[in-house]
Design an enzyme around this catalytic site. Structure first.
Site, PDB file in Angstrom:
ATOM      1  NE  ARG A  21      37.466  32.150  19.759  1.00 18.04           N
ATOM      2  CZ  ARG A  21      36.235  31.892  20.232  1.00 18.04           C
ATOM      3  NH1 ARG A  21      36.088  31.113  21.286  1.00 18.04           N
ATOM      4  NH2 ARG A  21      35.174  32.446  19.672  1.00 18.04           N
ATOM      5  CG  HIS A  53      32.450  36.005  22.726  1.00 16.82           C
ATOM      6  ND1 HIS A  53      33.354  34.978  22.525  1.00 16.82           N
ATOM      7  CD2 HIS A  53      31.443  35.467  23.463  1.00 16.82           C
ATOM      8  CE1 HIS A  53      32.914  33.872  23.124  1.00 16.82           C
ATOM      9  NE2 HIS A  53      31.762  34.136  23.694  1.00 16.82           N
ATOM     10  CD  GLU A 108      29.002  29.616  20.487  1.00 19.29           C
ATOM     11  OE1 GLU A 108      28.016  29.912  21.180  1.00 19.29           O
ATOM     12  OE2 GLU A 108      29.735  28.646  20.747  1.00 19.29           O
ATOM     13  CG  ASN A 120      32.938  27.913  19.640  1.00 21.43           C
ATOM     14  OD1 ASN A 120      34.103  27.839  19.260  1.00 21.43           O
ATOM     15  ND2 ASN A 120      32.386  29.047  20.076  1.00 21.43           N
ATOM     16  CE1 TYR A 147      31.091  25.444  23.707  1.00 18.68           C
ATOM     17  CE2 TYR A 147      31.830  24.454  25.765  1.00 18.68           C
ATOM     18  CZ  TYR A 147      31.871  25.484  24.840  1.00 18.68           C
ATOM     19  OH  TYR A 147      32.702  26.560  25.040  1.00 18.68           O
ATOM     20  CD  GLU A 151      33.672  29.280  22.956  1.00 18.29           C
ATOM     21  OE1 GLU A 151      32.752  28.740  23.609  1.00 18.29           O
ATOM     22  OE2 GLU A 151      33.581  30.447  22.521  1.00 18.29           O
TER      23      GLU A 151
HETATM   24  N1  8P5 Z   1      19.488  26.851  24.805  1.00 18.66           N
HETATM   25  N2  8P5 Z   1      20.516  26.575  24.348  1.00 18.66           N
HETATM   26  N3  8P5 Z   1      21.551  26.468  23.963  1.00 18.66           N
HETATM   27  C1  8P5 Z   1      22.203  25.437  23.226  1.00 18.66           C
HETATM   28  C2  8P5 Z   1      23.397  25.983  22.559  1.00 18.66           C
HETATM   29  C3  8P5 Z   1      24.160  26.865  23.487  1.00 18.66           C
HETATM   30  C4  8P5 Z   1      25.556  26.912  23.015  1.00 18.66           C
HETATM   31  N4  8P5 Z   1      26.338  27.786  23.903  1.00 18.66           N
HETATM   32  C5  8P5 Z   1      27.579  27.931  23.624  1.00 18.66           C
HETATM   33  O1  8P5 Z   1      28.069  27.374  22.687  1.00 18.66           O
HETATM   34  C6  8P5 Z   1      28.400  28.833  24.517  1.00 18.66           C
HETATM   35  C7  8P5 Z   1      29.671  29.250  23.997  1.00 18.66           C
HETATM   36  C8  8P5 Z   1      30.076  30.695  24.171  1.00 18.66           C
HETATM   37  O2  8P5 Z   1      30.954  31.107  23.128  1.00 18.66           O
HETATM   38  C9  8P5 Z   1      30.779  30.945  25.521  1.00 18.66           C
HETATM   39  O3  8P5 Z   1      30.832  32.337  25.752  1.00 18.66           O
HETATM   40  C10 8P5 Z   1      30.036  30.219  26.635  1.00 18.66           C
HETATM   41  O4  8P5 Z   1      30.579  30.555  27.902  1.00 18.66           O
HETATM   42  C11 8P5 Z   1      30.174  28.729  26.367  1.00 18.66           C
HETATM   43  C12 8P5 Z   1      29.574  27.885  27.503  1.00 18.66           C
HETATM   44  O5  8P5 Z   1      28.170  28.033  27.539  1.00 18.66           O
HETATM   45  C13 8P5 Z   1      29.579  28.337  25.052  1.00 18.66           C
END
Ligand code: 8P5
Length: 442
Positions: A80, A124, A169, A295, A297, A348
């Site tokens: 991806r 992105h 996102e 995605n 986390y 993700e």
């Molecule tokens: N305040 N606050 N924030 C809470 C929510 C934040 C959510 N961040 C993501 O999901 C990003 C996604 C992204 O696609 C990737 O490009 C990033 O590298 C990853 C790691 O960070 C994740």
């Protein structure tokens, strides 16, 4: 801890790794690429914790063949990646830059030569700066420019690309970027943020129409960051706060995409800040999609006073995010219960930890545990009837972590930014054992 193996997943299940253009490519002025909002944002003092930028990143633009070999060595079936709009269309509208498309054509053909399925994300976060100069996603025209950019990419790459995701996102591209201000363009205006969210969703819908016309045989979808949301206590106040957070964070995007409506309770609460919606917008937004990327986390533990709770019996990643694997199966079961869903991909999932290089090894046991426990929850959700077709670990390699610069490492592969060496961490070796395993005879 639940030890999972390849036979815990269906035969058709796809294992992959994920990256994004601005986070790994570097070469931000090469071959006609125009400036993006992140190039601008990184130059604003204080925006990036270590003062860095994506100017070099992992130098993937020049090392793409080595990196495809690395991906292939992990035994995964899919990769991806995202296309940088400013490489393809430097001003965001008008002239197409053939050298930009040439790069992605080389990359996609390189994947196919190695038996890797290309999973492409069109957006992105690296919006061409000239579009931001006239309002960015808060300007409705950007939605239409996005659809024309999607046309240019799909016309060049065609159905060599198995899967096209329109957005990554939109919550981050709108609320985190135009209201909270943590991401580019770094604004703090809820009305602009809600307009941006609407135009991102509209751009998704307009792009789906174009992709259906240009690449009818490809899978078309989009990617949302979704949380499991838990009230801090059983009080009605905390339950109400959790419901609202679910509405503002998850449902503000899920409901337009899958039901063609905004959540009424949250819409009401936003008052005059609500976006201007044209009569056909929601029909455009809710067009059928072939997959939904999720995605995941961590979860949010919400209390009425607005304080993010940190349960003391949990562990936390280097981002300060709670490790809560059960939240992933909770989320997937909730989606199945509440929505009519296309197949889901976990596009993700991963964790940042303080990795230390020991010779040519990185013993990242915490990351291995994070991946194992979250994949076990995916397997559990699949057993319970949730149609999950694949999982992409975030990320292939350490990269530019947005406002945290290079201070946070999410990679399965360690990047020594001094000499751009790639070094497989224990988590890469573990993931190879799962992703690369022979599919059990059924
Ligand atoms: N305040 N606050 N924030 C809470 C929510 C934040 C959510 N961040 C993501 O999901 C990003 C996604 C992204 O696609 C990737 O490009 C990033 O590298 C990853 C790691 O960070 C994740």
């Amino acid at each position: 801890m639940t030890i999972i193996t390849r036979k815990d997943f269906p035969e058709y299940f796809t294992f992959g790794v994920a990256t994004s253009s601005y986070q790994i490519e570097g070469a931000t002025s090469a071959d006609g690429r125009g400036p993006s909002i992140w190039d601008t944002f990184c130059r604003e003092p204080g925006r990036i914790s270590d003062g860095s930028s994506g100017d070099v990143a992992c130098d993937h633009y020049h090392r793409w063949e080595e990196d495809l070999e690395l991906i292939s060595s992990l035994g995964v079936q899919a990769y991806r990646f995202s296309v940088a709009w400013p490489r393809v269309q430097p001003t965001g509208s008008g002239d197409i830059n053939p050298l930009g498309l040439d790069f992605y054509e080389r990359l996609v053909d390189g994947m196919l030569e190695r038996g890797l399925d290309p999973y492409l994300t069109l957006y992105h976060w690296d919006l061409p700066q000239p579009l931001q100069d006239v309002g960015g996603w808060a300007n409705r025209d950007t939605a239409y420019h996005f659809a024309e950019y999607a046309r240019a990419v799909a016309e060049r790459l065609g159905e060599r690309v198995k899967s096209y995701a329109t957005l990554n996102e939109p919550w981050c591209s709108s609320i985190l970027s135009y209201q909270i201000g943590e991401h580019a363009p770094g604004l703090r205006n809820r009305k602009l943020a809600l307009a941006a969210a609407h135009h991102l969703l509209l751009g998704h819908g307009e792009a789906v129409k174009v992709l259906r016309e240009v690449v009818p045989g490809a899978a078309i979808g989009t990617v949302l960051n979704l949380n499991a949301i838990t009230p801090a206590t059983s009080s009605e106040q905390d339950a109400a706060a959790a419901r609202f957070e679910d509405g503002a964070f998850n449902r503000w995007f899920l409901d337009p995409l899958l039901r063609g409506e905004y959540p009424a309770d949250v819409w009401e609460a936003y008052g005059d800040d609500v976006p201007q919606v044209q009569p056909d917008d929601l029909e455009t937004i809710r067009q059928p999609i072939d997959f939904l990327g999720v995605n995941y986390y961590s979860r949010s533990v919400v209390s009425a006073d607005g304080q993010q709770q940190r349960p003391s019996d949990s562990s936390y990643t280097d981002m300060g995010w709670e490790v809560y694997p059960q939240g992933l199966s909770d989320l997937l079961l909730r989606l199945k219960a509440d929505y009519t869903l296309p197949p889901i991909y976990i596009t993700e999932n991963g964790a940042a930890y303080k990795d230390t290089l020991e010779g040519s090894a990185v013993h990242d046991a915490e990351r291995v545990a994070y991946l194992q426990t979250h994949l076990a929850e995916v397997a559990s959700a699949v057993r319970q009837g949730v149609k999950v077709n694949g999982y992409f670990a975030w990320s292939l390699m350490d990269n530019f972590e947005w406002a945290h610069g290079y201070s946070k490492r999410f990679g399965l592969v360690y990047v020594d930014y001094g000499d751009q060496q790639r070094i497989l961490k224990d988590s890469a070796l573990w993931y190879r054992g799962l992703a690369g395993a022979k599919v059990p005879e059924l």
